[in-house]
Design a protein around this motif. Structure first.
Motif, mmCIF file in Angstrom:
data_model
loop_
_atom_site.group_PDB
_atom_site.id
_atom_site.type_symbol
_atom_site.label_atom_id
_atom_site.label_comp_id
_atom_site.label_asym_id
_atom_site.label_seq_id
_atom_site.Cartn_x
_atom_site.Cartn_y
_atom_site.Cartn_z
ATOM 1 N N PRO A 1 0.826 -1.222 0.000
ATOM 2 C CA PRO A 1 0.000 0.000 0.000
ATOM 3 C C PRO A 1 0.855 1.265 0.000
ATOM 4 N N PRO A 2 0.286 2.392 -0.377
ATOM 5 C CA PRO A 2 1.032 3.644 -0.387
ATOM 6 C C PRO A 2 1.478 4.058 1.013
ATOM 7 N N TRP A 3 2.397 5.009 1.054
ATOM 8 C CA TRP A 3 2.947 5.511 2.306
ATOM 9 C C TRP A 3 1.822 5.965 3.239
ATOM 10 N N GLY A 4 1.927 5.594 4.488
ATOM 11 C CA GLY A 4 0.952 6.004 5.489
ATOM 12 C C GLY A 4 -0.226 5.070 5.639
ATOM 13 N N LEU A 5 -0.302 4.030 4.791
ATOM 14 C CA LEU A 5 -1.388 3.062 4.874
ATOM 15 C C LEU A 5 -0.808 1.680 5.130
ATOM 16 N N ARG A 6 -1.646 0.816 5.673
ATOM 17 C CA ARG A 6 -1.272 -0.588 5.839
ATOM 18 C C ARG A 6 -2.490 -1.421 5.489
ATOM 19 N N LEU A 7 -2.263 -2.685 5.248
ATOM 20 C CA LEU A 7 -3.367 -3.594 4.952
ATOM 21 C C LEU A 7 -3.827 -4.240 6.242
ATOM 22 N N ALA A 8 -5.121 -4.398 6.381
ATOM 23 C CA ALA A 8 -5.689 -5.036 7.568
ATOM 24 C C ALA A 8 -6.813 -5.949 7.117
ATOM 25 N N GLY A 9 -6.983 -7.055 7.808
ATOM 26 C CA GLY A 9 -8.075 -7.971 7.487
ATOM 27 C C GLY A 9 -7.580 -9.250 6.880
ATOM 28 N N GLN A 10 -8.519 -10.060 6.506
ATOM 29 C CA GLN A 10 -8.207 -11.337 5.879
ATOM 30 C C GLN A 10 -7.707 -11.107 4.457
ATOM 31 N N ARG A 11 -6.984 -12.048 3.937
ATOM 32 C CA ARG A 11 -6.370 -11.888 2.615
ATOM 33 C C ARG A 11 -7.332 -11.380 1.553
ATOM 34 N N ALA A 12 -8.410 -12.062 1.322
ATOM 35 C CA ALA A 12 -9.332 -11.678 0.247
ATOM 36 C C ALA A 12 -10.060 -10.375 0.568
ATOM 37 N N GLY A 13 -10.260 -10.104 1.844
ATOM 38 C CA GLY A 13 -11.019 -8.921 2.215
ATOM 39 C C GLY A 13 -10.173 -7.817 2.811
ATOM 40 N N GLN A 14 -8.883 -7.790 2.456
ATOM 41 C CA GLN A 14 -8.013 -6.774 3.040
ATOM 42 C C GLN A 14 -8.476 -5.375 2.668
ATOM 43 N N VAL A 15 -8.377 -4.496 3.625
ATOM 44 C CA VAL A 15 -8.710 -3.096 3.400
ATOM 45 C C VAL A 15 -7.494 -2.262 3.761
ATOM 46 N N ARG A 16 -7.453 -1.071 3.206
ATOM 47 C CA ARG A 16 -6.362 -0.163 3.502
ATOM 48 C C ARG A 16 -6.788 0.757 4.631
ATOM 49 N N VAL A 17 -5.958 0.819 5.646
ATOM 50 C CA VAL A 17 -6.263 1.680 6.785
ATOM 51 C C VAL A 17 -5.034 2.519 7.105
ATOM 52 N N PRO A 18 -5.238 3.707 7.676
ATOM 53 C CA PRO A 18 -4.089 4.542 8.039
ATOM 54 C C PRO A 18 -3.201 3.841 9.063
ATOM 55 N N VAL A 19 -1.901 4.068 8.956
ATOM 56 C CA VAL A 19 -0.961 3.542 9.934
ATOM 57 C C VAL A 19 -1.254 4.179 11.291
ATOM 58 N N ASP A 20 -1.422 5.498 11.298
ATOM 59 C CA ASP A 20 -1.788 6.212 12.515
ATOM 60 C C ASP A 20 -2.305 7.604 12.159
ATOM 61 N N VAL A 21 -2.760 8.304 13.168
ATOM 62 C CA VAL A 21 -3.351 9.630 12.965
ATOM 63 C C VAL A 21 -2.329 10.613 12.402
ATOM 64 N N ASP A 22 -1.082 10.531 12.858
ATOM 65 C CA ASP A 22 -0.059 11.457 12.370
ATOM 66 C C ASP A 22 0.240 11.253 10.891
ATOM 67 N N HIS A 23 0.311 9.997 10.441
ATOM 68 C CA HIS A 23 0.518 9.730 9.019
ATOM 69 C C HIS A 23 -0.652 10.283 8.199
ATOM 70 N N ALA A 24 -1.863 10.079 8.675
ATOM 71 C CA ALA A 24 -3.041 10.587 7.968
ATOM 72 C C ALA A 24 -2.978 12.114 7.880
ATOM 73 N N ARG A 25 -2.575 12.755 8.951
ATOM 74 C CA ARG A 25 -2.455 14.219 8.954
ATOM 75 C C ARG A 25 -1.398 14.670 7.940
#
Length: 86
Positions: A1-25
């Motif tokens: 995933p792009p900088w500041g995001l990570r993958l979360a969830g099961q393999r087929a249903g992975q979603v991209r979520v922010p690493v943390d609030v500071d990265h999102a900011r």
């Protein structure tokens, strides 16, 4: 995933979520600066000045900032940026 995001969830249903609030900011700061006309090189200098490093720990350059800008859809789907259409 792009900088500041990570993958979360099961393999087929992975979603991209922010690493943390500071990265999102920081990502929102990149897009805000670009929207008002700040050059990519200047955005890279801003990120470096704030102490941010790329995913591999390097200093930012205009190329890395351009990659963040190209990943806008990822940031929208993760809820980091609002969906303002294309």
């Amino acid at each position: 995933p792009p900088w500041g995001l990570r993958l979360a969830g099961q393999r087929a249903g992975q979603v991209r979520v922010p690493v943390d609030v500071d990265h999102a900011r920081a990502v929102r700061g990149v897009f805000t600066r670009r929207r008002i006309g700040v050059h990519l090189e200047d955005i890279a200098m801003w990120l470096n000045g704030q102490g941010w490093r790329t995913g591999n720990g390097a200093l930012w350059s205009h190329k890395q900032v351009s990659r963040v800008m190209a990943a806008r859809k990822w940031y929208v789907s993760a809820g980091v940026l609002p969906d303002e259409g294309e």
